[in-house]
Design an enzyme around this catalytic site. Structure first.
Site, mmCIF file in Angstrom:
data_model
loop_
_atom_site.group_PDB
_atom_site.id
_atom_site.type_symbol
_atom_site.label_atom_id
_atom_site.label_comp_id
_atom_site.label_asym_id
_atom_site.label_seq_id
_atom_site.Cartn_x
_atom_site.Cartn_y
_atom_site.Cartn_z
ATOM 1 C CD GLU A 20 6.833 8.585 -49.453
ATOM 2 O OE1 GLU A 20 7.594 9.426 -49.990
ATOM 3 O OE2 GLU A 20 5.800 8.163 -49.993
ATOM 4 C CG ASP A 46 -9.780 8.597 -48.212
ATOM 5 O OD1 ASP A 46 -10.911 9.106 -48.234
ATOM 6 O OD2 ASP A 46 -8.935 8.790 -49.113
ATOM 7 C CD1 TRP A 95 0.407 10.385 -42.036
ATOM 8 C CD2 TRP A 95 1.529 11.900 -40.847
ATOM 9 N NE1 TRP A 95 0.796 9.782 -40.864
ATOM 10 C CE2 TRP A 95 1.491 10.693 -40.112
ATOM 11 C CE3 TRP A 95 2.188 13.008 -40.297
ATOM 12 C CZ2 TRP A 95 2.084 10.562 -38.857
ATOM 13 C CZ3 TRP A 95 2.774 12.876 -39.043
ATOM 14 C CH2 TRP A 95 2.721 11.661 -38.347
ATOM 15 C CG ASN A 96 0.886 10.071 -48.026
ATOM 16 O OD1 ASN A 96 0.486 9.317 -47.152
ATOM 17 N ND2 ASN A 96 0.112 10.470 -49.026
ATOM 18 C CB SER A 97 6.269 14.016 -47.776
ATOM 19 O OG SER A 97 5.819 14.053 -49.112
ATOM 20 C CG HIS A 130 -6.750 11.657 -50.527
ATOM 21 N ND1 HIS A 130 -6.761 11.908 -49.184
ATOM 22 C CD2 HIS A 130 -7.002 12.847 -51.136
ATOM 23 C CE1 HIS A 130 -7.008 13.198 -48.974
ATOM 24 N NE2 HIS A 130 -7.147 13.777 -50.140
ATOM 25 C CD GLN A 137 8.581 12.649 -51.365
ATOM 26 O OE1 GLN A 137 8.365 13.726 -51.932
ATOM 27 N NE2 GLN A 137 7.868 12.247 -50.339
ATOM 28 C CB ALA A 155 -3.858 20.195 -45.765
ATOM 29 C CD GLU A 156 -2.253 16.968 -42.750
ATOM 30 O OE1 GLU A 156 -1.613 15.930 -42.935
ATOM 31 O OE2 GLU A 156 -2.832 17.589 -43.682
#
Length: 496
Positions: free
Chosen positions: A387, A130, A382-384, A33, A364, A402-403
């Protein structure tokens, strides 16, 4: 009526220099987050002349979180304030699920923020939270509050639809005979629904429902995605009668907001040095994000699958956990054990010439940008996902919690940049791992995914350039902060 795109005004690079204001940013606990909100703060400072006060929730903060937020490389106009630790012992225990723990932690911290805001030298123009900080909408008056919805637009559409779904459906959503028909969007298979809504009786569902029900109260919704990545969903949010009737506030697709830089540690230097000696596009990067861990059995199968594939790899290994796939959420970068002891005997020695095992954490971003990296075995957080896509790297999709199942389906079926692993009996077997690794690194299907990934990389770059859709949306957010703040002040004066 909700709008998608620039929201208030058009905004442009030349006009942004005139905008000068202070914004407070409050992320939920957890590096997943913190990272996108910190990167957004950097963009607002460097491109839109903002001063940002970034509030760091220190309670249960990870090693990586503290290192990033106290890096000397942060822009000078980002001021990080460490919030004093709060006592969670009466509200959480070792069995409290991640989302419930995050929400309770944030709730305890928000109680003290009003007093802190009054101590700032300048009155903030806006507060950016957020998804899990919507208590602020009630508890922090007279400041416009924008929600940065950090996952996908598809999840936003489902989340805004959830209160209606909750009214219409008896029993559990996962027991529905057909996929969930999200208005104007691609239906979501019940097996892909995010974990937090698979049981309506537990606290995870109650917290998620509470927050998504309140998102429409925001002054605007910032999205960590871009128009061309999810065009069908944005068309639905803009035009479908369901969303127009909620109504939702302006929606600003400003992504991809991803890390541009991470501190260079000894481990990172070692990884990059090893990659420098590998052929272009030949290495599989294996990492399950900031919080993901595998069971002991699954970690063993993954090791054997990588060995059988014969492909080069960099693998970020953590201490396994048989009970909790998100066990590292509050402790990323904190493993001190030699995690190679949790791998099959002799694995490191047998693969030493073509593989590199890293304990707990590495950069990463740096690895995904390296020319030798050919694919990414990812949990599809989602961040990964952003990226990987923004760097033109195809994926092996291995969702954990999670999602992430929704994201995995998107990158596989909709975007064509990934292949999902097939899971039989809860464990992905070594032969399946061998199959997908070979497919992505050296197969014809892998070549097609790489081409599609390169196309999306160009799309992301175009969106972020000056004059691009995401840049313009971000400029509109800057103007909206000024406009909304002035409106709030005017309304306050008129009430006197």
């Amino acid at each position: 009526m909700g709008t998608v795109g620039n929201g208030y005004g058009n905004g442009n690079g030349n006009g942004n220099a005139a905008i000068k204001c202070d914004i407070v940013v409050l992320p939920s606990p957890g590096i997943g987050h913190v990272t996108p909100l910190l990167e957004l703060s950097k963009l607002l400072v460097t491109h839109h002349n903002f001063h940002v006060t970034f509030l760091n929730i220190t309670t249960e903060a990870s090693t990586v979180q503290n290192r990033i937020l106290h890096s000397p490389d942060l822009p000078p106009n980002i001021h990080v304030i460490d919030l004093p630790p709060v006592d969670l012992s009466l509200v959480v225990n070792d069995q409290t699920p991640v989302l419930t723990r995050v929400c309770l932690n944030l709730q305890e911290n928000i109680r003290n923020i009003n007093a802190l805001l009054k101590q700032l030298p300048n009155t903030p123009q806006a507060l950016i939270i957020d998804l899990f900080g919507t208590q602020a909408l009630d508890q922090i008056p007279n400041i416009p509050i924008f929600t940065f919805f950090t996952p996908s637009a598809h999840l936003l559409a489902l989340s805004l639809f959830l209160p209606q779904l909750d009214r219409d459906v008896e029993g559990e959503f996962v027991d529905l005979p057909e996929p969930v028909q999200v208005p104007g969007c691609k239906p979501i298979r019940t097996e892909d629904l995010l974990d937090q809504i698979t049981s309506r009786k537990n606290d995870e569902y109650k917290w998620y429902f509470y927050h998504v029900s309140r998102v429409p109260m925001s002054a605007g919704i910032l999205m960590n995605t871009w128009q061309d990545l999810e065009p069908v969903t944005f068309k639905a949010l803009r035009e479908d009668s369901f969303y127009r009737n909620i109504p939702i506030p302006p929606v600003y697709p400003i992504g991809p907001v991803i890390k541009e830089y991470e501190p260079v540690t000894e481990t990172v230097t070692e990884c990059l040095g090893w990659l420098d000696n590998q052929p272009a596009g030949s290495v599989l990067f294996v990492s399950f994000g900031s919080g993901g861990v595998l069971s002991m059995e699954q970690q063993t199968e993954l090791a054997w699958g990588l060995e059988l594939s014969g492909q080069r790899f960099v693998w970020v290994v953590r201490v396994p956990n048989d009970a909790n796939a998100s066990a590292a959420f509050f402790n990323n970068g904190g493993d001190v054990a030699d995690t190679t002891s949790y791998l099959p005997e002799g694995f490191v020695e047998r693969t030493r010439e073509r593989g590199m095992v890293v304990m707990s954490w590495t950069s990463q971003v740096a690895i995904l940008r390296h020319a030798s990296t050919g694919a990414f075995l990812s949990h599809c957080g989602w961040n990964s996902t952003l990226e990987s896509v923004a760097n033109g790297v195809p994926m092996i999709a291995w969702p954990l919690y999670a999602e992430q199942k929704m994201n995995a389906t998107m990158v596989d079926e909709d975007l064509g940049v990934a292949v999902k692993v097939k899971c039989g009996g809860g464990v992905v077997g070594r032969k399946e791992i061998e199959r997908v690794v070979r497919m992505v690194i050296e197969g014809e299907e892998g070549k097609r995914m790489k081409q599609r990934a390169r196309e999306l990389k160009k799309s992301a770059k175009k969106a972020l350039e000056v004059g691009g859709a995401s840049y313009e949306a971000r400029a509109a957010v800057a103007k909206a902060c000024m406009f909304t703040r002035n409106t709030v002040c005017t309304e306050k004066l008129l009430k006197r």
